[in-house]
Design a protein around this motif. Sequence first.
Motif, PDB file in Angstrom:
ATOM      1  N   GLY A   1       0.818  -1.205   0.000  1.00 52.16           N
ATOM      2  CA  GLY A   1       0.000   0.000   0.000  1.00 52.16           C
ATOM      3  C   GLY A   1       0.853   1.257   0.000  1.00 52.16           C
ATOM      4  O   GLY A   1       0.595   2.203  -0.767  1.00 52.16           O
ATOM      5  N   ALA A   2       1.840   1.277   0.863  1.00 51.59           N
ATOM      6  CA  ALA A   2       2.713   2.451   0.929  1.00 51.59           C
ATOM      7  C   ALA A   2       3.473   2.619  -0.378  1.00 51.59           C
ATOM      8  O   ALA A   2       3.633   3.743  -0.878  1.00 51.59           O
ATOM      9  CB  ALA A   2       3.663   2.315   2.113  1.00 51.59           C
ATOM     10  N   LEU A   3       3.960   1.499  -0.957  1.00 51.85           N
ATOM     11  CA  LEU A   3       4.698   1.587  -2.220  1.00 51.85           C
ATOM     12  C   LEU A   3       3.800   2.092  -3.363  1.00 51.85           C
ATOM     13  O   LEU A   3       4.229   2.904  -4.187  1.00 51.85           O
ATOM     14  CB  LEU A   3       5.265   0.221  -2.569  1.00 51.85           C
ATOM     15  CG  LEU A   3       6.403  -0.291  -1.674  1.00 51.85           C
ATOM     16  CD1 LEU A   3       6.721  -1.748  -1.965  1.00 51.85           C
ATOM     17  CD2 LEU A   3       7.644   0.577  -1.844  1.00 51.85           C
TER      18      LEU A   3
ATOM     19  N   LEU B   1       8.922   2.308  -7.942  1.00 49.56           N
ATOM     20  CA  LEU B   1       8.023   2.079  -6.801  1.00 49.56           C
ATOM     21  C   LEU B   1       6.837   1.200  -7.207  1.00 49.56           C
ATOM     22  O   LEU B   1       6.417   0.324  -6.430  1.00 49.56           O
ATOM     23  CB  LEU B   1       7.524   3.413  -6.255  1.00 49.56           C
ATOM     24  CG  LEU B   1       8.576   4.261  -5.521  1.00 49.56           C
ATOM     25  CD1 LEU B   1       8.027   5.646  -5.223  1.00 49.56           C
ATOM     26  CD2 LEU B   1       9.000   3.563  -4.215  1.00 49.56           C
ATOM     27  N   SER B   2       6.262   1.404  -8.390  1.00 48.88           N
ATOM     28  CA  SER B   2       5.103   0.600  -8.813  1.00 48.88           C
ATOM     29  C   SER B   2       5.502  -0.849  -9.051  1.00 48.88           C
ATOM     30  O   SER B   2       4.728  -1.779  -8.758  1.00 48.88           O
ATOM     31  CB  SER B   2       4.495   1.184 -10.089  1.00 48.88           C
ATOM     32  OG  SER B   2       5.432   1.160 -11.164  1.00 48.88           O
ATOM     33  N   THR B   3       6.736  -1.051  -9.550  1.00 50.21           N
ATOM     34  CA  THR B   3       7.194  -2.431  -9.758  1.00 50.21           C
ATOM     35  C   THR B   3       7.336  -3.143  -8.425  1.00 50.21           C
ATOM     36  O   THR B   3       6.928  -4.310  -8.275  1.00 50.21           O
ATOM     37  CB  THR B   3       8.529  -2.435 -10.505  1.00 50.21           C
ATOM     38  OG1 THR B   3       8.382  -1.752 -11.761  1.00 50.21           O
ATOM     39  CG2 THR B   3       9.006  -3.856 -10.758  1.00 50.21           C
ATOM     40  N   ARG B   4       7.913  -2.455  -7.429  1.00 53.70           N
ATOM     41  CA  ARG B   4       8.027  -3.042  -6.094  1.00 53.70           C
ATOM     42  C   ARG B   4       6.642  -3.306  -5.492  1.00 53.70           C
ATOM     43  O   ARG B   4       6.428  -4.318  -4.807  1.00 53.70           O
ATOM     44  CB  ARG B   4       8.824  -2.118  -5.196  1.00 53.70           C
ATOM     45  CG  ARG B   4      10.303  -2.014  -5.526  1.00 53.70           C
ATOM     46  CD  ARG B   4      10.973  -1.014  -4.603  1.00 53.70           C
ATOM     47  NE  ARG B   4      10.796  -1.392  -3.200  1.00 53.70           N
ATOM     48  CZ  ARG B   4      11.065  -0.574  -2.168  1.00 53.70           C
ATOM     49  NH1 ARG B   4      11.558   0.645  -2.412  1.00 53.70           N
ATOM     50  NH2 ARG B   4      10.900  -1.004  -0.946  1.00 53.70           N
TER      51      ARG B   4
ATOM     52  N   ARG C   1       0.451  -8.637  -5.124  1.00 51.04           N
ATOM     53  CA  ARG C   1      -0.195  -8.960  -6.395  1.00 51.04           C
ATOM     54  C   ARG C   1      -1.728  -8.970  -6.295  1.00 51.04           C
ATOM     55  O   ARG C   1      -2.407  -8.936  -7.317  1.00 51.04           O
ATOM     56  CB  ARG C   1       0.311 -10.299  -6.906  1.00 51.04           C
ATOM     57  CG  ARG C   1       1.777 -10.274  -7.309  1.00 51.04           C
ATOM     58  CD  ARG C   1       2.170 -11.548  -8.052  1.00 51.04           C
ATOM     59  NE  ARG C   1       3.551 -11.463  -8.521  1.00 51.04           N
ATOM     60  CZ  ARG C   1       3.906 -10.896  -9.658  1.00 51.04           C
ATOM     61  NH1 ARG C   1       2.991 -10.352 -10.437  1.00 51.04           N
ATOM     62  NH2 ARG C   1       5.184 -10.866 -10.022  1.00 51.04           N
ATOM     63  N   GLN C   2      -2.279  -9.034  -5.100  1.00 51.09           N
ATOM     64  CA  GLN C   2      -3.732  -9.006  -4.915  1.00 51.09           C
ATOM     65  C   GLN C   2      -4.242  -7.615  -4.564  1.00 51.09           C
ATOM     66  O   GLN C   2      -5.431  -7.474  -4.248  1.00 51.09           O
ATOM     67  CB  GLN C   2      -4.129  -9.999  -3.815  1.00 51.09           C
ATOM     68  CG  GLN C   2      -3.757 -11.435  -4.113  1.00 51.09           C
ATOM     69  CD  GLN C   2      -4.425 -11.929  -5.400  1.00 51.09           C
ATOM     70  OE1 GLN C   2      -5.605 -11.696  -5.624  1.00 51.09           O
ATOM     71  NE2 GLN C   2      -3.652 -12.624  -6.229  1.00 51.09           N
ATOM     72  N   LEU C   3      -3.381  -6.622  -4.657  1.00 53.07           N
ATOM     73  CA  LEU C   3      -3.798  -5.262  -4.342  1.00 53.07           C
ATOM     74  C   LEU C   3      -4.099  -4.533  -5.651  1.00 53.07           C
ATOM     75  O   LEU C   3      -3.187  -4.292  -6.460  1.00 53.07           O
ATOM     76  CB  LEU C   3      -2.695  -4.540  -3.559  1.00 53.07           C
ATOM     77  CG  LEU C   3      -3.038  -3.126  -3.070  1.00 53.07           C
ATOM     78  CD1 LEU C   3      -4.185  -3.170  -2.064  1.00 53.07           C
ATOM     79  CD2 LEU C   3      -1.813  -2.467  -2.440  1.00 53.07           C
TER      80      LEU C   3
ATOM     81  N   HIS D   1      -1.504  -2.555  -9.193  1.00 49.53           N
ATOM     82  CA  HIS D   1      -1.577  -2.740 -10.639  1.00 49.53           C
ATOM     83  C   HIS D   1      -2.040  -1.454 -11.338  1.00 49.53           C
ATOM     84  O   HIS D   1      -1.570  -1.155 -12.442  1.00 49.53           O
ATOM     85  CB  HIS D   1      -2.518  -3.891 -10.966  1.00 49.53           C
ATOM     86  CG  HIS D   1      -2.046  -5.215 -10.498  1.00 49.53           C
ATOM     87  ND1 HIS D   1      -1.083  -5.952 -11.162  1.00 49.53           N
ATOM     88  CD2 HIS D   1      -2.368  -5.960  -9.384  1.00 49.53           C
ATOM     89  CE1 HIS D   1      -0.863  -7.088 -10.530  1.00 49.53           C
ATOM     90  NE2 HIS D   1      -1.626  -7.106  -9.431  1.00 49.53           N
ATOM     91  N   LEU D   2      -2.921  -0.719 -10.697  1.00 46.47           N
ATOM     92  CA  LEU D   2      -3.377   0.544 -11.276  1.00 46.47           C
ATOM     93  C   LEU D   2      -2.213   1.536 -11.368  1.00 46.47           C
ATOM     94  O   LEU D   2      -2.029   2.195 -12.408  1.00 46.47           O
ATOM     95  CB  LEU D   2      -4.516   1.137 -10.428  1.00 46.47           C
ATOM     96  CG  LEU D   2      -4.994   2.535 -10.825  1.00 46.47           C
ATOM     97  CD1 LEU D   2      -5.587   2.524 -12.224  1.00 46.47           C
ATOM     98  CD2 LEU D   2      -5.993   3.073  -9.817  1.00 46.47           C
ATOM     99  N   ALA D   3      -1.451   1.647 -10.290  1.00 44.07           N
ATOM    100  CA  ALA D   3      -0.305   2.568 -10.299  1.00 44.07           C
ATOM    101  C   ALA D   3       0.690   2.177 -11.388  1.00 44.07           C
ATOM    102  O   ALA D   3       1.210   3.038 -12.119  1.00 44.07           O
ATOM    103  CB  ALA D   3       0.366   2.579  -8.926  1.00 44.07           C
ATOM    104  N   GLN D   4       0.964   0.871 -11.498  1.00 40.97           N
ATOM    105  CA  GLN D   4       1.906   0.437 -12.529  1.00 40.97           C
ATOM    106  C   GLN D   4       1.369   0.715 -13.936  1.00 40.97           C
ATOM    107  O   GLN D   4       2.104   1.162 -14.823  1.00 40.97           O
ATOM    108  CB  GLN D   4       2.201  -1.051 -12.377  1.00 40.97           C
ATOM    109  CG  GLN D   4       3.301  -1.554 -13.311  1.00 40.97           C
ATOM    110  CD  GLN D   4       3.551  -3.038 -13.150  1.00 40.97           C
ATOM    111  OE1 GLN D   4       2.586  -3.807 -13.031  1.00 40.97           O
ATOM    112  NE2 GLN D   4       4.827  -3.444 -13.135  1.00 40.97           N
TER     113      GLN D   4
END
Length: 953
Positions: A842-844, A863-866, A872-874, A878-881
């Motif tokens: 969440g923080a990432l 940060l989105s990759t981390r 993977r269930q958040l 995936h939206l940020a990435q």
Amino acid sequence: MRIVCQKCAAAYAIDDRLITAKGVRAQCPRCRNLQLVRRDPSAVPSGDVPAAPPRPSAPTPASSAPPPADDLFGDFGNPPAAVEPPAPQARPAKAAAPEADLFADFGALPAPSPATAPPVDPFAALGPAPESSGGGDPLLDFLGPAPTAPPAPVARISSEPGAVPVSVAPPAAAAPQRTAAAPVAAAAPKPATMGCRTCNKPLLDPFDQALGICDDCRQREPAGGAPKAAAPVPVAAPGTADFLPPLTAPEEGGADSLELMPREGSRAASGVPSLGSEPRSNPRAASGAARSQSNVRSGSAEMPGSRGSSGGGRWALVGGLTLLVVGTGVGGYFFVQHQEQERRRTESPPVAVIPEAVKAVLPRWKLKYLMLEGTSAERLAEGQQQLARDERSSYSEAEESFQQALLLDPRSDAAIAGYVQALALGRGAGLDESTFSEASALIEASESRAGRTPLLLLAHANLLLTRSRQSEPLDRAKALANELLVQAQATNEQKAEANLVLGRAYLSTSGGLARKHFDSAQQLAPEFKRIQYYRALAHESDGEYSLALETLRKRLTVDPRDWDSLAATSRIYQEVGEVGEARRLYEARVKADPGELRALLPLAVLRYQMEGNPATGVRELRALLKSRDSHGGRDVAEVLVHLAAAERAAGNSEAGVKSAEEALGLVKELPEAHLQVFLVALEQRDAARARKHLDGIKGRLEDRALELVLEGRLLLLEKKPAEALERFQDALTRDERRLDAQLLAGVAAAGAKRREDAFRALNLALRADPLRLEPRPVATRFWMRPSETVRGVEDVILSLAENAEDPGPYLYEGLLRFHQGDLDAADRHFRDVLESDANNAGALSYRALIALRRGNLAEARALSTRAVSAGRQLPVAHLAQGLVLAESRQVEPAKRSLREALGLSPTLLSAKARLAELEAAQRRDDARTQLVKVVGLDPAYLPAKRMLYLLER
């Protein structure tokens, strides 16, 4: 003596000796009426027929016994004694009664008293009857004028067996033998009041006066009598004491002699006189009289005893009683029905009762219109004309006209229907809850009183459409509109209005159905201005913004001063991101009419709401107030409210409060002014002042969920977190789009020291769409700064931290600061979380979004990759990435990430909109379909509208 029928006023003569002391029943041969005949105490016995000696008869036990208890006619007294005159030949003896006597239980009649015995006068104790002071004969007054033709001679039959009928003339006044035979002295003859119609001889005898001819002339006339002239027959009132309904109906050619009816139960029929017909009777009675006189000439008479045996008489009595019961029942039924019809015809229509809902509003409205003049019909006509103008500005005028009409006539259902219609069309979704409830009570009371008329159904349906965001009122509005369409008495205009209701009800779900109903309304009432406006809204709901704008422009070409269409066109331009087009639209209007406030005010509003230039907006609004004397109080108050909002946007809260309070001085119930003061009070933590203005906005902000959020914020300020939590949860139930209510629910639970509840609510907020905090309409009078609902609740969540290493409170505090727009504070809290939990997804994720907003793509990509690797269930990871990859021009990887985000959370509208934008180049139709779905889920999601507009261009 003479008697007169109480029903048809026919006059007859009857032997005094046949009338007993208690009276006998006689039946009129003309109308078959039965009545009780009593002896006149002042009458003298006739001298024409000598008194017969008493006939010895053997006493029977039944004759001396009193009448049985079940004797139906015991109150009429005993029938007269049968007097037998000397007969030339003996008549055969009467047959004995049969063994089975059907009426034996009635008892035998008492023995007749001798004819010479003085009659018993039942009214002797009352004294002699008083003389009439008028000198006239009441009988003659009742009968009216004398007939023009002489009557037939009266047939009198002696009671002796074998007697021959004797023609009897009415007694003359000076006959000495009659006066000598009288047991009492005769009264002095009355002066003649008329003369004989033949010889003009004065008529002294009342009977001769009743017949209109003297005794001598009557004897000289032929038996048939002179032809009689028709004379009006007076009808006796049926309410007299002696009135009896007829036992049998007269038959064709029936007997026309007056019959004395024997008492039921007698075994031998007593003799009854057969008298001639009254001269003024109908032709049937006259023919009967001729037959009677023929019998007199032949010297024969029909005795009652010769008509049959006693068994036949009993069966006749049974038939008579049956007919009496049936006839009385049928006659009574029709009499009651006739009386009921007469009562309904003559009674005044019932006065409509004033419903309690009307009584509740009248006192308050009377204070509003102290100098009320004219009639209700005049005010009603004014309101209908104002409604026919079909303009938003005229609806408020119609509302006042219908209020005045209802004050002048509280029973006017048309005034109630017009008031509710003007209220619904004029205020729309801005109708507050109290006024909505009041209007609902009025229209429902009117429907219960006047029925479900087309006028009331239409007003009720439009009222329910003001709550179109709620499913139940929307379904009821559809049902009422469909009910109106099938009513035969509905006019074309009313059916067109019903189609408009149905079209508006389908705007949010099916633009095709909405346009279908709008087309039907166009065919029924092409003069309705609103049809083009609503058709444009249907195009807008389908994402066809170019068609919507084209439809509105056509309407403005016909009527450039159609302010509703002008405002809708400006709003669409603002929502699709074409603020410049909206400005040019109003500038053209100002050029055509330089002093028009309805064009100048929207230009100033665009400055501080859409262009982000509150200082210029304040300046333009103050310029408008310089000409405040040329505008009405409500218009000036509207300018002051926008000035208050612009002052707050510029950071001058005190100036904003001053302008809002000045507006409230002009218009006390102005919810937008109360809102500005309430928000400043929350900002300054003045709970008392905020509570004072909360009542001014409850039910009046056009958004019930927003009202609940603001009320919860006040409860938090008043240290009532548990109650605030209930308000926030209620707001979420009403509008799932309100992420601010979800965040505030976590804050309220944290304030109540309910750690688990707080973390559960805040975790839902963490997984929600991060780019959409609240629905924000454009060009609104209820303006609020972005994220204003979640400001002022900082550090409450941090109170849940158990130690410095507890990441949860810091994570959610950073989430709150992110949505407040404080990116620095949010990034600091997320760093604190990562220090204790380096793989906190969440923080990432939110740190990646912050870096993207700041334009640091490299950091955002890392940060989105981390974040995706850690969670993977958040869906937010995936939206940020996907957003970072889209900004980096990596289209296919971005699509994959966005699809994974939608797979985990289909409600991420920002992911749907961005994915449709990426696919528009290759799959234009699919992209448009996805964007239309987004707009359908959230009409206030402006990025999707902007992309749809660009796709059309």
